[in-house]
Design a protein around this motif. Structure first.
Motif, PDB file in Angstrom:
ATOM      1  N   MET A   6       0.918  -1.053   0.048  1.00 47.04           N
ATOM      2  CA  MET A   6       0.025   0.046   0.206  1.00 47.04           C
ATOM      3  C   MET A   6       0.969   1.364  -0.029  1.00 47.04           C
ATOM      4  N   THR A   7       0.690   2.040  -0.658  1.00 45.35           N
ATOM      5  CA  THR A   7       1.101   3.549  -0.758  1.00 45.35           C
ATOM      6  C   THR A   7       0.578   4.675  -0.071  1.00 45.35           C
ATOM      7  N   LEU A   8       1.083   5.135   0.802  1.00 44.29           N
ATOM      8  CA  LEU A   8       0.563   6.292   1.290  1.00 44.29           C
ATOM      9  C   LEU A   8       0.391   7.484   0.649  1.00 44.29           C
ATOM     10  N   GLU A   9      -0.878   8.151   0.393  1.00 41.27           N
ATOM     11  CA  GLU A   9      -0.966   9.485  -0.044  1.00 41.27           C
ATOM     12  C   GLU A   9      -0.570  10.371   0.883  1.00 41.27           C
ATOM     13  N   ALA A  10      -0.305  11.679   0.158  1.00 41.83           N
ATOM     14  CA  ALA A  10       0.444  12.579   0.968  1.00 41.83           C
ATOM     15  C   ALA A  10      -0.425  13.237   1.829  1.00 41.83           C
ATOM     16  N   GLY A  11       0.061  13.676   3.104  1.00 44.35           N
ATOM     17  CA  GLY A  11      -0.618  14.289   4.332  1.00 44.35           C
ATOM     18  C   GLY A  11      -0.367  13.388   5.574  1.00 44.35           C
ATOM     19  N   PHE A  12      -1.149  13.840   6.421  1.00 40.70           N
ATOM     20  CA  PHE A  12      -0.812  13.275   7.716  1.00 40.70           C
ATOM     21  C   PHE A  12      -1.977  11.982   7.801  1.00 40.70           C
ATOM     22  N   HIS A  13      -1.135  11.018   8.551  1.00 38.72           N
ATOM     23  CA  HIS A  13      -1.967   9.855   8.998  1.00 38.72           C
ATOM     24  C   HIS A  13      -1.791   9.374  10.197  1.00 38.72           C
ATOM     25  N   ALA A  14      -2.913   8.990  10.815  1.00 45.19           N
ATOM     26  CA  ALA A  14      -3.081   8.956  12.432  1.00 45.19           C
ATOM     27  C   ALA A  14      -2.360   7.596  12.797  1.00 45.19           C
ATOM     28  N   VAL A  15      -1.595   7.609  13.786  1.00 45.19           N
ATOM     29  CA  VAL A  15      -1.073   6.467  14.468  1.00 45.19           C
ATOM     30  C   VAL A  15      -1.636   6.046  15.621  1.00 45.19           C
ATOM     31  N   PRO A  16      -2.279   4.934  15.806  1.00 46.88           N
ATOM     32  CA  PRO A  16      -3.126   4.414  16.838  1.00 46.88           C
ATOM     33  C   PRO A  16      -2.211   4.445  18.268  1.00 46.88           C
ATOM     34  N   ALA A  17      -3.028   4.859  19.280  1.00 49.40           N
ATOM     35  CA  ALA A  17      -2.504   4.913  20.720  1.00 49.40           C
ATOM     36  C   ALA A  17      -1.782   3.570  20.972  1.00 49.40           C
ATOM     37  N   GLY A  18      -0.802   3.589  21.522  1.00 48.58           N
ATOM     38  CA  GLY A  18       0.090   2.333  22.238  1.00 48.58           C
ATOM     39  C   GLY A  18       1.130   1.936  20.980  1.00 48.58           C
ATOM     40  N   HIS A  19       1.169   2.678  19.903  1.00 50.55           N
ATOM     41  CA  HIS A  19       1.894   2.285  18.707  1.00 50.55           C
ATOM     42  C   HIS A  19       3.026   3.407  18.503  1.00 50.55           C
ATOM     43  N   VAL A  20       3.984   2.947  17.794  1.00 57.04           N
ATOM     44  CA  VAL A  20       5.142   4.049  17.345  1.00 57.04           C
ATOM     45  C   VAL A  20       5.229   3.794  15.768  1.00 57.04           C
ATOM     46  N   ALA A  21       5.587   4.996  15.005  1.00 59.11           N
ATOM     47  CA  ALA A  21       5.819   5.202  13.796  1.00 59.11           C
ATOM     48  C   ALA A  21       7.229   5.539  13.332  1.00 59.11           C
ATOM     49  N   THR A  22       7.553   5.016  12.497  1.00 61.48           N
ATOM     50  CA  THR A  22       9.117   5.425  11.845  1.00 61.48           C
ATOM     51  C   THR A  22       9.083   5.493  10.514  1.00 61.48           C
ATOM     52  N   VAL A  23      10.208   6.047  10.149  1.00 70.63           N
ATOM     53  CA  VAL A  23      10.212   6.286   8.470  1.00 70.63           C
ATOM     54  C   VAL A  23      11.597   5.621   8.296  1.00 70.63           C
ATOM     55  N   VAL A  24      11.510   4.553   7.586  1.00 75.35           N
ATOM     56  CA  VAL A  24      12.520   3.694   7.232  1.00 75.35           C
ATOM     57  C   VAL A  24      13.175   3.933   5.878  1.00 75.35           C
ATOM     58  N   THR A  25      14.631   4.010   5.751  1.00 72.13           N
ATOM     59  CA  THR A  25      15.228   4.252   4.555  1.00 72.13           C
ATOM     60  C   THR A  25      16.295   3.308   4.265  1.00 72.13           C
ATOM     61  N   HIS A  26      15.970   2.824   3.235  1.00 73.15           N
ATOM     62  CA  HIS A  26      16.879   1.578   2.479  1.00 73.15           C
ATOM     63  C   HIS A  26      18.106   2.352   1.774  1.00 73.15           C
ATOM     64  N   LEU A  27      19.429   1.863   2.134  1.00 72.13           N
ATOM     65  CA  LEU A  27      20.235   2.265   1.296  1.00 72.13           C
ATOM     66  C   LEU A  27      21.204   1.065   0.858  1.00 72.13           C
ATOM     67  N   GLU A  28      21.987   1.250  -0.452  1.00 76.18           N
ATOM     68  CA  GLU A  28      22.696   0.236  -1.115  1.00 76.18           C
ATOM     69  C   GLU A  28      24.034   0.843  -1.712  1.00 76.18           C
ATOM     70  N   MET A  29      24.936  -0.147  -1.863  1.00 77.23           N
ATOM     71  CA  MET A  29      26.215  -0.069  -2.607  1.00 77.23           C
ATOM     72  C   MET A  29      26.251  -0.829  -3.644  1.00 77.23           C
ATOM     73  N   ARG A  30      26.475  -0.654  -4.967  1.00 77.04           N
ATOM     74  CA  ARG A  30      26.594  -1.768  -6.026  1.00 77.04           C
ATOM     75  C   ARG A  30      27.812  -1.973  -6.533  1.00 77.04           C
ATOM     76  N   ALA A  31      29.000  -1.413  -5.757  1.00 77.07           N
ATOM     77  CA  ALA A  31      30.316  -1.620  -5.872  1.00 77.07           C
ATOM     78  C   ALA A  31      31.264  -1.488  -4.758  1.00 77.07           C
ATOM     79  N   PRO A  32      32.367  -2.037  -4.636  1.00 79.85           N
ATOM     80  CA  PRO A  32      33.117  -1.738  -3.341  1.00 79.85           C
ATOM     81  C   PRO A  32      33.444  -0.228  -3.583  1.00 79.85           C
ATOM     82  N   VAL A  33      33.899   0.462  -2.445  1.00 80.87           N
ATOM     83  CA  VAL A  33      34.496   1.795  -2.415  1.00 80.87           C
ATOM     84  C   VAL A  33      35.533   1.654  -1.508  1.00 80.87           C
TER      85      VAL A  33
END
Length: 198
Positions: free
Chosen positions: A1-28
């Motif tokens: 599911m893709t969230l639409e722009a705007g605010f979205h309620a988080v239920p009481a007793g819960h936490v929300a976090t933004v997860v960012t995925h990062l990658e490397m395609r060749a050694p550095v």
């Protein structure tokens, strides 16, 4: 599911976090490091109690790491004892100060599943030292992608550190979950920067 722009309620007793995925395609190139007096030791078939204690020490006090605390022991050991998963501990003078977990179960890739240091090792160059070791171990024959993720419950320094290490952000998600401090998996004073909403 893709969230639409705007605010979205988080239920009481819960936490929300933004997860960012990062990658490397060749050694550095390895970043310059100094001697921080650590050694990295692989732990073959780690014990669940030992693993969870180190997991808590590294990530639960400040950053609300809890994913490995809420699964049952059999499920945890299934992951940790998989031949394609490698668990390492960073030690200084016998004290366990860092966790590195590499997951090679995805074809042609390595996930740095967990990477972290205890408070006593932060701010001394140990993070750079540990990342250099992680990348040395991750980039092996057949690996074409190394990836990891961080979130807004993690240290605010994590994103910059990973980008300086050569990782590129590629994807973002929002995760909502029961607050582990209310389920008893973490003490209520863990991650004080995240308020508990009952």
């Amino acid at each position: 599911m893709t969230l639409e722009a705007g605010f979205h309620a988080v239920p009481a007793g819960h936490v929300a976090t933004v997860v960012t995925h990062l990658e490397m395609r060749a050694p550095v190139p390895a970043r310059p490091e100094r001697d921080v007096g650590l050694e990295l030791v692989r732990i073959a078939r780690p014990d669940a109690e030992w693993y969870r204690a180190l997991f808590r020490k590294v990530g639960a006090e400040d950053w609300m790491w809890f994913s490995r605390l809420v699964i049952d022991e059999a499920s945890l050991l299934t992951v940790l004892h998989d031949p394609a998963v490698e668990v390492y501990v960073a030690r200084r003078a016998g004290e366990e100060l860092g966790l590195l977990e590499l997951d090679f179960r995805g074809a042609g890739e390595c996930e740095i599943a967990f990477f972290g240091l205890a408070r006593a090792a932060i701010g001394q160059g140990a993070g750079r030292w540990l990342m250099n070791r992680a990348l040395e171990l991750a980039w092996r024959a057949g690996v074409g992608r190394v990836h990891l993720h961080t979130c807004t419950l993690d240290s605010p320094q994590a994103m910059g550190f990973y980008r300086r290490s050569g990782f590129v952000p590629v994807r973002r998600e929002v995760e909502v979950m029961r607050d582990p401090r209310l389920t008893g998996h973490l003490p209520e004073d863990a991650a004080p920067h995240v308020p508990i909403l009952r």
